[in-house]
Design a protein around this motif. Structure first.
Motif, PDB file in Angstrom:
ATOM      1  N   PHE A 139       8.496 -17.387  13.443  1.00  0.00           N
ATOM      2  CA  PHE A 139       7.949 -17.094  12.125  1.00  0.00           C
ATOM      3  C   PHE A 139       7.061 -15.853  12.150  1.00  0.00           C
ATOM      4  N   SER A 140       6.417 -15.587  13.273  1.00  0.00           N
ATOM      5  CA  SER A 140       5.615 -14.366  13.376  1.00  0.00           C
ATOM      6  C   SER A 140       6.495 -13.127  13.292  1.00  0.00           C
ATOM      7  N   ILE A 141       7.656 -13.192  13.940  1.00  0.00           N
ATOM      8  CA  ILE A 141       8.593 -12.064  13.880  1.00  0.00           C
ATOM      9  C   ILE A 141       9.152 -11.913  12.470  1.00  0.00           C
ATOM     10  N   LEU A 142       9.524 -13.040  11.855  1.00  0.00           N
ATOM     11  CA  LEU A 142      10.084 -12.997  10.502  1.00  0.00           C
ATOM     12  C   LEU A 142       9.062 -12.503   9.488  1.00  0.00           C
ATOM     13  N   THR A 143       7.788 -12.699   9.769  1.00  0.00           N
ATOM     14  CA  THR A 143       6.743 -12.233   8.869  1.00  0.00           C
ATOM     15  C   THR A 143       6.329 -10.799   9.157  1.00  0.00           C
ATOM     16  N   SER A 144       6.241 -10.456  10.436  1.00  0.00           N
ATOM     17  CA  SER A 144       5.735  -9.137  10.815  1.00  0.00           C
ATOM     18  C   SER A 144       6.736  -8.027  10.507  1.00  0.00           C
ATOM     19  N   VAL A 145       8.026  -8.297  10.684  1.00  0.00           N
ATOM     20  CA  VAL A 145       9.032  -7.257  10.435  1.00  0.00           C
ATOM     21  C   VAL A 145       9.047  -6.825   8.967  1.00  0.00           C
ATOM     22  N   PRO A 146       9.127  -7.768   7.992  1.00  0.00           N
ATOM     23  CA  PRO A 146       9.049  -7.319   6.588  1.00  0.00           C
ATOM     24  C   PRO A 146       7.734  -6.632   6.259  1.00  0.00           C
TER      25      PRO A 146
ATOM     26  N   CYS B  50       5.927  -4.756   8.236  1.00  0.00           N
ATOM     27  CA  CYS B  50       6.028  -3.379   8.741  1.00  0.00           C
ATOM     28  C   CYS B  50       6.895  -2.522   7.824  1.00  0.00           C
ATOM     29  N   VAL B  51       7.959  -3.122   7.309  1.00  0.00           N
ATOM     30  CA  VAL B  51       8.829  -2.393   6.366  1.00  0.00           C
ATOM     31  C   VAL B  51       8.058  -2.051   5.096  1.00  0.00           C
ATOM     32  N   PHE B  52       7.310  -3.030   4.575  1.00  0.00           N
ATOM     33  CA  PHE B  52       6.533  -2.791   3.358  1.00  0.00           C
ATOM     34  C   PHE B  52       5.425  -1.770   3.595  1.00  0.00           C
ATOM     35  N   LEU B  53       4.812  -1.798   4.775  1.00  0.00           N
ATOM     36  CA  LEU B  53       3.802  -0.798   5.093  1.00  0.00           C
ATOM     37  C   LEU B  53       4.411   0.598   5.144  1.00  0.00           C
ATOM     38  N   PHE B  54       5.625   0.681   5.683  1.00  0.00           N
ATOM     39  CA  PHE B  54       6.311   1.972   5.719  1.00  0.00           C
ATOM     40  C   PHE B  54       6.616   2.463   4.301  1.00  0.00           C
TER      41      PHE B  54
ATOM     42  N   THR C  25      -2.325  -1.185   0.353  1.00  0.00           N
ATOM     43  CA  THR C  25      -1.840  -0.880   1.695  1.00  0.00           C
ATOM     44  C   THR C  25      -2.882  -1.237   2.746  1.00  0.00           C
ATOM     45  N   VAL C  26      -4.146  -0.877   2.497  1.00  0.00           N
ATOM     46  CA  VAL C  26      -5.217  -1.229   3.436  1.00  0.00           C
ATOM     47  C   VAL C  26      -5.354  -2.747   3.537  1.00  0.00           C
ATOM     48  N   GLN C  27      -5.252  -3.422   2.398  1.00  0.00           N
ATOM     49  CA  GLN C  27      -5.358  -4.878   2.402  1.00  0.00           C
ATOM     50  C   GLN C  27      -4.207  -5.514   3.175  1.00  0.00           C
ATOM     51  N   MET C  28      -2.997  -4.978   3.015  1.00  0.00           N
ATOM     52  CA  MET C  28      -1.851  -5.516   3.733  1.00  0.00           C
ATOM     53  C   MET C  28      -1.984  -5.302   5.236  1.00  0.00           C
ATOM     54  N   ALA C  29      -2.403  -4.109   5.629  1.00  0.00           N
ATOM     55  CA  ALA C  29      -2.576  -3.821   7.060  1.00  0.00           C
ATOM     56  C   ALA C  29      -3.668  -4.699   7.670  1.00  0.00           C
ATOM     57  N   GLN C  30      -4.760  -4.885   6.945  1.00  0.00           N
ATOM     58  CA  GLN C  30      -5.849  -5.709   7.456  1.00  0.00           C
ATOM     59  C   GLN C  30      -5.441  -7.176   7.543  1.00  0.00           C
ATOM     60  N   SER C  31      -4.694  -7.660   6.564  1.00  0.00           N
ATOM     61  CA  SER C  31      -4.220  -9.050   6.592  1.00  0.00           C
ATOM     62  C   SER C  31      -3.262  -9.277   7.755  1.00  0.00           C
TER      63      SER C  31
ATOM     64  N   LEU D 114      12.069   8.656   1.612  1.00  0.00           N
ATOM     65  CA  LEU D 114      12.479   7.462   2.343  1.00  0.00           C
ATOM     66  C   LEU D 114      13.698   7.741   3.223  1.00  0.00           C
ATOM     67  N   CYS D 115      14.595   8.525   2.700  1.00  0.00           N
ATOM     68  CA  CYS D 115      15.791   8.870   3.477  1.00  0.00           C
ATOM     69  C   CYS D 115      15.444   9.949   4.503  1.00  0.00           C
ATOM     70  N   CYS D 116      16.215  10.016   5.540  1.00  0.00           N
ATOM     71  CA  CYS D 116      16.046  11.092   6.520  1.00  0.00           C
ATOM     72  C   CYS D 116      16.447  12.408   5.877  1.00  0.00           C
ATOM     73  N   GLN D 117      15.598  13.412   6.013  1.00  0.00           N
ATOM     74  CA  GLN D 117      15.853  14.673   5.325  1.00  0.00           C
ATOM     75  C   GLN D 117      17.138  15.341   5.792  1.00  0.00           C
ATOM     76  N   TRP D 118      17.463  15.216   7.043  1.00  0.00           N
ATOM     77  CA  TRP D 118      18.670  15.885   7.535  1.00  0.00           C
ATOM     78  C   TRP D 118      19.934  15.233   6.983  1.00  0.00           C
ATOM     79  N   ARG D 119      19.827  14.004   6.490  1.00  0.00           N
ATOM     80  CA  ARG D 119      20.972  13.365   5.843  1.00  0.00           C
ATOM     81  C   ARG D 119      20.999  13.666   4.349  1.00  0.00           C
ATOM     82  N   CYS D 120      19.804  13.750   3.759  1.00  0.00           N
ATOM     83  CA  CYS D 120      19.737  13.928   2.311  1.00  0.00           C
ATOM     84  C   CYS D 120      20.079  15.347   1.875  1.00  0.00           C
ATOM     85  N   LEU D 121      19.666  16.351   2.666  1.00  0.00           N
ATOM     86  CA  LEU D 121      19.841  17.730   2.245  1.00  0.00           C
ATOM     87  C   LEU D 121      21.299  18.116   1.994  1.00  0.00           C
ATOM     88  N   PRO D 122      22.258  17.750   2.858  1.00  0.00           N
ATOM     89  CA  PRO D 122      23.648  18.098   2.542  1.00  0.00           C
ATOM     90  C   PRO D 122      24.137  17.452   1.258  1.00  0.00           C
ATOM     91  N   LEU D 123      23.719  16.199   1.006  1.00  0.00           N
ATOM     92  CA  LEU D 123      24.151  15.527  -0.212  1.00  0.00           C
ATOM     93  C   LEU D 123      23.516  16.158  -1.439  1.00  0.00           C
TER      94      LEU D 123
END
Length: 329
Positions: free
Chosen positions: A26-33, A35-39, A71-77, A306-315
């Protein structure tokens, strides 16, 4: 007798292993999302500073303040969650700093939502005076007032906390995990916190609700831009939802305390992880998701970062869309 003792030991070890396995999973299932939300929130904060239109528009400045607090509240929690999951016990001063930081950022969100609601109310009901009332200077002053008001609340809690006779404790090392309930050592502090939270959320809810009613009344006028009024009503409803979710975080600890008395420890740990994700983490990422998707000015820039710039620029170079024009300027 020896067989019975060995069997009891095996059962105990098995339960401990099952509890540990469940905690890790459950720690992994909680920490991974988280980290995604923090990103996502971090990218949103960078997006809000990447264009002059975001830095020079009052509602985007208020949105940045809301995102920063969330964001600060999420990181601190998440930090406190990891400390508890690793069974690390802090000293009272260190835990007090973490709890007061959480209190500071936790009270920023409802106050910022109030300002954002008032800004939408003025934009719809007083469109001709909007640019003179909602200025960059006035917005900066309002944000400073919010942080000052929240800091005074934290300072008051620190003073009330210092009334406790810490010298009566056997050790400054905490016997329990760091949390708000662990630092509420005085009854007066508990009463003050409940009264302040009740006053804050009731006042904020009334302001947002009155703004919504004012926008609805203004929408009936023929001189009001119906499209702008409709968007403002939806935004204010979202603010009410955000306030409700923020209020739900205040009942997190009392709810867990009640559940811990009636459920088995393993089941309680699992429910605690679910509640932590739904009540603490999820509301903190809604602002980035809501405004990042709904706002036509933010969305293309946010997706670009959010997207990688080297992928987005050609599109982006193939199809000269309106979004691309915004990104290039």
């Amino acid at each position: 007798m020896l067989y019975a003792n060995q069997s009891q030991t095996n059962i105990t070890v098995g339960l401990q292993y099952q509890e540990l396995l469940g905690l890790v999973m459950f720690s992994i299932l909680t920490s991974v999302p988280c980290c995604v939300f923090l990103f996502i929130n971090g990218t949103m904060l960078f997006t809000m500073r990447s264009k002059p239109v975001f830095r020079e528009t009052s509602r985007y400045i208020l949105l940045y303040n809301l995102l920063f607090g969330d964001t600060v509240q999420m990181a601190q929690s998440q930090l406190m969650y990891i400390l508890a999951a690793c069974r690390l016990r802090l000293t009272y001063p260190v835990c007090g700093v973490l709890v007061m930081l959480a209190e500071l950022t936790n009270k920023i969100s409802p106050l910022t939502l109030v300002l954002m609601s008032l800004e939408r109310y003025v934009a719809v009901c007083y469109p001709l005076r909007h640019t003179t009332i909602i200025t960059i200077r006035n917005t900066g002053v309002a944000i400073c007032v919010i942080w000052t008001f929240s800091s005074v609340n934290v300072f008051t809690q620190v003073l009330l906390m210092l009334n406790f006779q810490f010298e009566d404790l056997v050790s400054m090392q905490m016997a329990d995990f760091c949390g708000k309930e662990s630092m509420t050592l005085d009854q007066i502090l508990d009463l003050y916190e409940k009264a302040y939270t009740c006053f804050l959320f009731v006042s904020a809810g009334m302001v947002v609700a009155c703004s919504y009613v004012g926008v609805m009344i203004a929408a009936r006028s023929a001189s009001t831009d119906q499209s702008s009024a409709s968007k403002a009503r939806k935004t204010l409803l979202l603010h009410l939802v955000q306030l409700g979710l923020g209020l739900s975080s205040t009942i997190y600890n009392p709810l867990l305390f009640f559940i811990s008395k009636i459920l088995d420890r393993i089941i309680f740990v699992r429910i605690q992880n679910v509640f932590y994700f739904c009540i603490i983490i999820l509301p903190r990422c809604l602002s980035a998701l809501i405004y990042g998707i709904r706002d036509q000015t933010i969305r293309p820039v946010l997706m670009y970062h959010l997207c990688c710039q080297w992928r987005c620029l050609p599109l982006l170079s193939v199809v000269p869309t309106k979004a691309n024009i915004i990104l290039v300027t």
